[in-house]
Write a protein that holds these residues in place. Structure first.
Motif, mmCIF file in Angstrom:
data_model
loop_
_atom_site.group_PDB
_atom_site.id
_atom_site.type_symbol
_atom_site.label_atom_id
_atom_site.label_comp_id
_atom_site.label_asym_id
_atom_site.label_seq_id
_atom_site.Cartn_x
_atom_site.Cartn_y
_atom_site.Cartn_z
ATOM 1 N N VAL A 1 55.684 26.492 45.238
ATOM 2 C CA VAL A 1 55.629 28.222 44.557
ATOM 3 C C VAL A 1 53.421 28.535 45.143
ATOM 4 C CG1 VAL A 1 55.669 29.095 42.926
ATOM 5 C CG2 VAL A 1 57.277 27.870 43.045
ATOM 6 N N LEU A 2 53.640 29.242 45.778
ATOM 7 C CA LEU A 2 52.632 30.199 45.254
ATOM 8 C C LEU A 2 51.752 30.568 44.326
ATOM 9 C CD1 LEU A 2 49.946 30.352 48.121
ATOM 10 C CD2 LEU A 2 50.674 32.569 48.399
ATOM 11 N N ILE A 3 50.803 30.415 43.963
ATOM 12 C CA ILE A 3 49.971 31.202 43.118
ATOM 13 C C ILE A 3 48.539 31.147 43.671
ATOM 14 C CG2 ILE A 3 49.203 30.939 40.776
ATOM 15 C CD1 ILE A 3 51.567 28.873 41.366
ATOM 16 N N GLN A 4 48.183 32.950 43.711
ATOM 17 C CA GLN A 4 47.268 33.554 44.207
ATOM 18 C C GLN A 4 46.453 33.963 42.890
ATOM 19 O OE1 GLN A 4 46.774 38.468 46.152
ATOM 20 N NE2 GLN A 4 46.733 36.875 48.056
ATOM 21 N N VAL A 5 45.205 33.714 42.959
ATOM 22 C CA VAL A 5 44.005 33.965 42.163
ATOM 23 C C VAL A 5 42.862 34.334 42.789
ATOM 24 C CG1 VAL A 5 42.636 32.517 40.104
ATOM 25 C CG2 VAL A 5 44.777 31.696 40.899
ATOM 26 N N PRO A 6 42.292 35.542 42.349
ATOM 27 C CA PRO A 6 41.039 36.421 42.928
ATOM 28 C C PRO A 6 40.251 35.434 43.384
ATOM 29 C CG PRO A 6 42.833 37.529 41.504
ATOM 30 C CD PRO A 6 43.571 36.612 41.375
ATOM 31 N N ARG A 7 39.450 34.712 42.035
ATOM 32 C CA ARG A 7 38.710 33.639 41.439
ATOM 33 C C ARG A 7 38.623 32.677 42.286
ATOM 34 N NH1 ARG A 7 34.682 38.095 39.826
ATOM 35 N NH2 ARG A 7 35.765 40.050 39.493
ATOM 36 N N ARG A 8 37.393 32.003 42.653
ATOM 37 C CA ARG A 8 37.586 30.708 43.131
ATOM 38 C C ARG A 8 36.873 29.952 41.856
ATOM 39 N NH1 ARG A 8 32.306 28.762 45.356
ATOM 40 N NH2 ARG A 8 30.763 30.331 45.311
ATOM 41 N N GLY B 1 45.737 40.865 39.118
ATOM 42 C CA GLY B 1 46.008 42.066 39.961
ATOM 43 C C GLY B 1 44.494 43.103 39.693
ATOM 44 N N TRP B 2 44.547 42.708 38.498
ATOM 45 C CA TRP B 2 42.605 43.901 37.758
ATOM 46 C C TRP B 2 41.772 43.585 39.086
ATOM 47 C CZ3 TRP B 2 39.042 41.428 35.943
ATOM 48 C CH2 TRP B 2 38.938 40.531 35.629
ATOM 49 N N ALA B 3 40.895 42.245 39.294
ATOM 50 C CA ALA B 3 40.322 42.219 39.598
ATOM 51 C C ALA B 3 40.543 42.341 41.094
ATOM 52 C CB ALA B 3 40.381 40.160 39.329
ATOM 53 N N LEU B 4 41.204 42.429 41.951
ATOM 54 C CA LEU B 4 41.066 43.754 43.128
ATOM 55 C C LEU B 4 41.715 45.224 42.901
ATOM 56 C CD1 LEU B 4 43.814 41.193 45.210
ATOM 57 C CD2 LEU B 4 41.415 40.857 45.723
ATOM 58 N N LEU B 5 41.581 45.175 41.983
ATOM 59 C CA LEU B 5 41.694 47.023 42.351
ATOM 60 C C LEU B 5 40.769 47.589 41.473
ATOM 61 C CD1 LEU B 5 46.035 47.430 40.975
ATOM 62 C CD2 LEU B 5 44.975 47.813 43.444
ATOM 63 N N GLY B 6 40.495 46.759 40.348
ATOM 64 C CA GLY B 6 39.302 47.805 40.289
ATOM 65 C C GLY B 6 37.826 47.519 40.402
ATOM 66 N N ARG B 7 38.000 46.621 42.219
ATOM 67 C CA ARG B 7 36.748 46.649 42.219
ATOM 68 C C ARG B 7 36.049 48.498 43.066
ATOM 69 N NH1 ARG B 7 37.581 45.218 47.573
ATOM 70 N NH2 ARG B 7 35.363 45.011 48.149
#
Length: 713
Positions: A425-432, A553-559
């Motif tokens: 299962v893949l979990i994508q997280v916008p920040r390292r 997803g807000w971290a990507l859309l809110g840029r």
């Protein structure tokens, strides 16, 4: 192409010949050792040709000097000594003395610089005496006429210098690699069967056109799944079957490895060259030489490969042209897509812009009729794509236990079902990182460094706070607004997510892939794979992930950027394309506002439609790619100075200047200059002329100029 001639005051001459240095050991040294050392030193030093006889045939060499200064972005003429006449051919590397002065009839001073001979002439337009070439570094012709024209075109388009572009296009010389012979050109392969291209209505015709010597231009929306490297390989094979060359540029080393594997399986060994930065200088130059010498007609690589001198270029492929890795960080910042289009127009080659999504630039090429859309029908898309589900606020707060692990109920169930189905299962997280953004728990004031005002981060549960900009540790933080000593996480990173999910799913392996360690593949077995965007590993054996969770997803859309929605969709689709089809139970859960346009495009799996909507909005706002744009960044005084000097086209608009944030807290401003289509060359020429004027006026402060900036906040 216009040229300028260099006199003795510009080009200078070589210095006096220097005898070999005497190096003696404590015991006197063996005579043969000393002789060897003297001979080595003598050969390593540039030889002087003062008073030497000039070449009888074509005694003038026109040289581009490797000195990236705008004021000397031109050619200089040098005299060719008779002893160098055979080796000093167009395209070879030379050393010349630049910046010498004539004092009482004698040439003095000047520094040695590398350069390339671009032409041999019978006479120079300059009437004064010419300085001689100092040295021919290598007789290998590495700067072909086609590559020179391309570099000149790129330099003019991006308001840069030819020398700067040549540094990107021609790798540094490695003598041992140059001495190795290149293998002979293998025979043409047979035209391949359509294979995976049969899934696209226009795919077989596209392949047949390449095999027949045609130059089709296509914007390709690739179907989800692991097959795109093999489809690129078939396009390359069809081009080679026509007797022409092919060039493939991908954004990262993992993609290079996948295309390399596909080409080897389809064509066999020795028919293509891999050009990647991690090969090392000798190996990379050796492979580059096999392309330059025509020993192979196909090359695949990352960004720097866009200038690879492929003979008789018939096809240029750019995969995922929206990836930021395709924009070179070094001046003049050319973009792979634009260089590919320039090469195709110059050399009459076919173009394939491919990816799981379509960029706005790609959509414009289709809308203007320059390229054809290469897509599958809706039934095929539904059969190959995973099921995509969205999460609402009600889902987010339905289960307290799931909320503690930052997983809504739908995402929790999808992960549990995926693991039960026997797949990862893949979990994508916008920040390292662990917790890259912190704030006061009482008043929500962002936690800042007292030294540079940078954001404070937590590297681990028990690690001290440190600044994300200057690295300074902070052991006694308190809120400057309310005095509280308690902190809360504004953004949770990939490592913190892995820690939380490890507790939520005990006895399940947890693997992480990100900036510190990027995984190429993961086993096809139950596991949680936490990844930052763009670092998602591929499942071995091509099985695909059982599920994917796209968190925060807000971290990507809110840029605050013009391309925020386009970039978010690209990253989501790239991850979702690694998931099994819906018919095999593959599920994707995206945690973002369901009504957002990129989220709806992901649900419908309609990246081309999303690109069309974005293009319509750009047209209304007169933003790229509908208009051409440049940014100028620097101190307020420097930006104002440049804007006062530049002579823009009459229909140009100036947006700003406005303040911009910097890592060191310096006062900086940025202005955007916008012109209609067709005025891009005039805009670049005007900015270059203004920069030259500032240099001539000895203005100390630097202004950074970027044509077609990728980030327009």
């Amino acid at each position: 192409m216009s040229s300028r001639q260099g006199s003795d005051e510009d080009g200078g001459v070589a210095g006096e010949e220097v005898e070999g240095s005497g190096v003696v050991s404590e015991d006197g040294g063996a005579p043969e050792q000393l002789a060897f050392i003297r001979e080595t030193v003598r050969r390593a030093k540039p030889r002087s040709w003062r008073g030497a006889k000039r070449a009888e045939h074509l005694p003038v060499a026109r040289v581009v000097v490797d000195k990236g200064v705008l004021t000397i972005d031109k050619f200089f003429d040098y005299e060719v000594p008779a002893a160098m006449a055979e080796e000093a051919q167009p395209g070879v590397r030379v050393r010349v003395r630049f910046g010498a002065r004539v004092v009482k009839g004698q040439r003095e001073g000047g520094e040695l610089h590398d350069g390339f001979i671009v032409a041999r002439l019978e006479k120079s337009d300059f009437s004064g005496p010419l300085a001689p070439l100092a040295q021919v570094l290598s007789p290998e012709p590495v700067l072909t006429p086609q590559l020179l024209r391309l570099c000149r075109t790129v330099a003019d388009r991006y308001a840069g210098t030819l020398a700067d572009v040549l540094q990107l296009a021609v790798p540094p010389r490695h003598a041992k690699a140059e001495a190795e012979p290149s293998p002979p050109l293998p025979p043409r392969p047979e035209a391949p069967a359509p294979g995976g291209w049969s899934r696209y209505p226009a795919g077989p015709d596209f392949l047949a056109s390449l095999a027949g010597g045609g130059a089709p231009r296509a914007v390709w929306t690739a179907l989800p799944g692991p097959g795109w490297p093999y489809e690129i390989a078939r396009a390359v094979a069809a081009t080679l079957a026509s007797g022409r060359g092919a060039l493939v540029v991908v954004p990262d080393g993992r993609s290079v490895a996948r295309v390399d594997r596909a080409l080897t399986e389809l064509l066999g060994e020795g028919r293509h060259a891999v050009l990647a930065a991690d090969l090392g200088p000798r190996e990379r130059y050796r492979r580059w030489l096999t392309v330059s010498r025509g020993s192979v007609r196909a090359a695949v690589g990352t960004r720097a490969a866009m200038f690879a001198p492929v003979h008789d270029l018939g096809l240029v492929v750019v995969w995922s042209d929206g990836d930021s890795s395709h924009c070179d960080p070094r001046a003049p910042h050319p973009h792979v897509r634009e260089v590919a289009l320039l090469r195709a127009a110059e050399e009459g080659a076919a173009v394939l812009l491919g990816g799981h999504v379509v960029t706005v630039e790609g959509a414009q090429l289709v809308r203007t009729g320059w390229a054809r859309s290469l897509t599958a029908d809706r039934e095929t898309v539904r059969r190959t794509a995973p099921r995509v589900r969205t999460v609402t606020d009600l889902d987010q707060h339905r289960d307290a236990a799931a909320q503690a692990a930052r997983l809504p109920s739908i995402a929790w169930e999808a992960a549990r079902e995926g693991l039960a189905a026997g797949g990862p299962v893949l979990i994508q997280v916008p920040r390292r990182g662990y917790v890259p953004r912190l704030a006061c728990a009482r008043c929500r004031t962002p936690a800042r460094c007292r030294r540079c005002e940078g954001p404070l981060e937590a590297a681990g549960a028990d690690a001290p706070l440190h600044c994300g900009w200057c690295g300074e540790e902070e052991r006694d933080w308190h809120c400057p607004e309310c005095g509280s000593f308690r902190l809360r996480a504004q953004v949770v990173g990939a490592r913190r997510t892995a820690e939380e999910l490890g507790k939520a799913f005990p006895r399940v392996p947890v693997r992480t892939s990100g900036r510190d360690a990027v995984l190429a593949t993961v086993p096809d077995e139950p596991a949680l794979v936490i990844s930052t965007p763009g670092a998602e590993p591929v499942v071995e054996s091509g099985g695909g992930y059982a599920a994917a969770l796209l968190l925060d997803g807000w971290a990507l859309l809110g840029r605050p950027d013009l391309r925020a929605g386009e970039e978010a969709l690209r990253l989501w689709v790239a991850a979702a394309a690694l998931v099994r089809p819906a018919g095999e139970g593959g599920t994707v859960v995206v945690v973002a506002e369901p009504t957002a346009r990129p989220v709806q495009a992901l649900v419908r799996w309609d990246p081309l439609g999303h690109a069309g909507f974005e293009l319509d909005e750009r047209a209304q706002l007169h933003f790229p790619p509908v208009a051409r744009m440049a940014s100028v960044t620097g101190s307020p005084a420097a930006v104002a100075d440049l804007l006062g000097l530049v002579r823009l086209p009459s229909d140009a608009d100036v947006l700003g200047p406005v303040p911009v944030a910097t890592l060191r807290g310096e006062e900086q401003e940025r202005a955007l200059l916008r012109v209609p289509p067709g005025q891009g060359a005039a805009l670049a020429a005007a900015l270059k002329a203004a920069q030259i004027a500032r240099i001539a006026l000895r203005t100390p402060e630097v202004v950074k100029v970027r044509i077609d900036p990728t980030d327009i906040g």
